[in-house]
Write an enzyme that holds these catalytic residues in place. Structure first.
Site, PDB file in Angstrom:
ATOM      1  N   ASP A  67       0.804  -1.078  -0.092  1.00  0.00           N
ATOM      2  CA  ASP A  67       0.082  -0.195   0.075  1.00  0.00           C
ATOM      3  C   ASP A  67       0.748   1.152   0.022  1.00  0.00           C
ATOM      4  OD1 ASP A  67       1.025  -0.496   2.459  1.00  0.00           O
ATOM      5  OD2 ASP A  67      -0.949  -0.413   3.271  1.00  0.00           O
ATOM      6  N   ASP A 136      -7.209  -2.867  14.647  1.00  0.00           N
ATOM      7  CA  ASP A 136      -8.790  -3.137  14.302  1.00  0.00           C
ATOM      8  C   ASP A 136      -8.738  -4.272  13.304  1.00  0.00           C
ATOM      9  OD1 ASP A 136      -7.689  -2.076  11.801  1.00  0.00           O
ATOM     10  OD2 ASP A 136      -9.134  -0.400  11.864  1.00  0.00           O
ATOM     11  N   HIS A 138      -7.034  -4.631  10.455  1.00  0.00           N
ATOM     12  CA  HIS A 138      -6.981  -4.558   8.882  1.00  0.00           C
ATOM     13  C   HIS A 138      -5.411  -5.174   8.608  1.00  0.00           C
ATOM     14  CE1 HIS A 138      -4.567  -0.420  10.149  1.00  0.00           C
ATOM     15  NE2 HIS A 138      -3.649  -1.244   9.378  1.00  0.00           N
ATOM     16  N   GLU A 143      -9.439  -1.885   5.819  1.00  0.00           N
ATOM     17  CA  GLU A 143     -10.071  -1.417   6.887  1.00  0.00           C
ATOM     18  C   GLU A 143     -11.251  -2.478   7.082  1.00  0.00           C
ATOM     19  OE1 GLU A 143      -8.705   0.244   9.055  1.00  0.00           O
ATOM     20  OE2 GLU A 143      -7.918   2.213   8.559  1.00  0.00           O
TER      21      GLU A 143
HETATM   22  C1  GLP Z   1      -0.455   0.202   8.834  1.00  0.00           C
HETATM   23  C2  GLP Z   1       0.117  -0.412   7.753  1.00  0.00           C
HETATM   24  C3  GLP Z   1      -0.287  -1.999   7.835  1.00  0.00           C
HETATM   25  C4  GLP Z   1       0.279  -2.517   8.953  1.00  0.00           C
HETATM   26  C5  GLP Z   1      -0.480  -1.874  10.123  1.00  0.00           C
HETATM   27  C6  GLP Z   1       0.161  -2.130  11.435  1.00  0.00           C
HETATM   28  O1  GLP Z   1      -1.199   1.044   8.795  1.00  0.00           O
HETATM   29  N1  GLP Z   1      -0.799  -0.119   6.208  1.00  0.00           N
HETATM   30  O2  GLP Z   1       0.469  -2.927   6.620  1.00  0.00           O
HETATM   31  O3  GLP Z   1       0.492  -3.839   9.065  1.00  0.00           O
HETATM   32  O4  GLP Z   1      -0.852  -0.376   9.915  1.00  0.00           O
HETATM   33  O5  GLP Z   1       1.286  -1.112  11.803  1.00  0.00           O
HETATM   34  P1  GLP Z   1       2.449  -1.357  12.688  1.00  0.00           P
HETATM   35  O6  GLP Z   1       3.266  -2.430  12.266  1.00  0.00           O
HETATM   36  O7  GLP Z   1       3.107  -0.111  12.833  1.00  0.00           O
HETATM   37  O8  GLP Z   1       1.843  -1.601  13.909  1.00  0.00           O
END
Ligand code: GLP
Length: 261
Positions: A67, A136, A138, A143
């Site tokens: 993404d 959440d 995702h 989402e």
């Molecule tokens: C972000 C990314 C995800 C990631 C998630 C968790 O928004 N788009 O790919 O897995 O949120 O983030 P983190 O690893 O910093 O907890």
């Protein structure tokens, strides 16, 4: 789903990096799906170490990131382009032309999404997709309520995700983009292997729902229960809400030799 519980994020990340390294050694032209966020950082550090000190050659690998934020240019320090450059690409030998990240600056976003899907297909599909998980549930930026069959498209980030990610934007939610381009849940599900990483108590609820709850668009990661080989590699705090954690440990401890990582 295989669930591997490790004492620390570092130990879990070594397993993820070994799975990637094993794939690349078996198939040097492997197509890797990559993730951003804080979770994959230790995996990338271990991959860099394997490249720099143990001769792991990534020169024939192709990568596709999950993404990117809409409206952040690649040079913006919080863009996922900059993240990948800083935390992996500049330390290893993957040719830049074979690294792919959605273009969040595209004038025609639907065209860009279709192009990205075509590029993944053109590369022969993803061999192994690395995933984190949002608090959440995702995956990528899909989402809750995302279609479980969705393809690469624009999404609106939830307030919660923008709040979670504000820490990367000087703690200021107003600076966190409202939109992103993300591979869809259906796109992710086509990967031939999936490794989902999650660390910390903040992820425990999302992980329990993803692994043991019903399959529901309310927790997009729960669709991984339908993936034939998905592995979830987590630390102790992220495992605390799992009902069958003792069983997962027992399975891991009693693996036949040939199945060990
Ligand atoms: C972000 C990314 C995800 C990631 C998630 C968790 O928004 N788009 O790919 O897995 O949120 O983030 P983190 O690893 O910093 O907890």
């Amino acid at each position: 789903m295989e669930i591997i519980i490790q004492p620390t994020p570092e130990a879990a990340s070594v397993i993820a990096a070994r799975l990637i390294a094993r794939l690349v050694r078996e198939k040097p032209t492997a197509v890797l799906g990559l993730a951003t966020g804080s979770t994959p950082l230790a995996t990338y550090r271990e991959l860099i170490r394997l490249h720099q000190t143990e001769g792991l050659d990534l020169s024939a690998v192709t990568t596709f990131n999950l993404d990117e934020y809409v409206g952040l240019p690649p040079e913006h320090p919080q863009s996922y382009h900059a993240f990948m450059q800083e935390n992996l690409f500049r330390h290893v030998n993957i040719p830049a032309a074979r690294t792919h990240i959605p273009n969040g600056m595209a004038k025609d976003i639907p065209w860009e999404c279709a192009r990205y899907e075509d590029a993944i297909r053109g590369a022969g599909g993803i061999d192994l997709q690395l995933l984190g998980i949002g608090s959440d549930g995702h995956i990528g930026f899909n989402e809750p309520t995302s279609s479980l069959a969705s393809r690469t498209r624009i999404k609106t980030l939830t307030e919660r995700t923008r709040q979670d990610n504000a820490r990367f934007f000087d703690g200021d939610i107003a600076q966190v983009p409202m939109h992103c381009v993300t591979m869809g849940v259906g796109t992710i599900m086509e990967s031939r292997a999936v490794v989902l990483l999650a660390f910390g108590e903040n992820k425990a609820h999302a992980i329990a729902e993803a692994c043991e709850g019903p399959i529901t668009a309310m927790n997009p990661a729960s669709i991984l229960q339908m993936h034939p080989t998905a592995k979830t590699v987590i630390d102790e705090p992220a495992s605390t809400a799992l009902r069958k954690r003792d069983y997962y440990r027992y399975v891991f401890d009693n693996k036949p030799q040939w199945q060990r990582v």
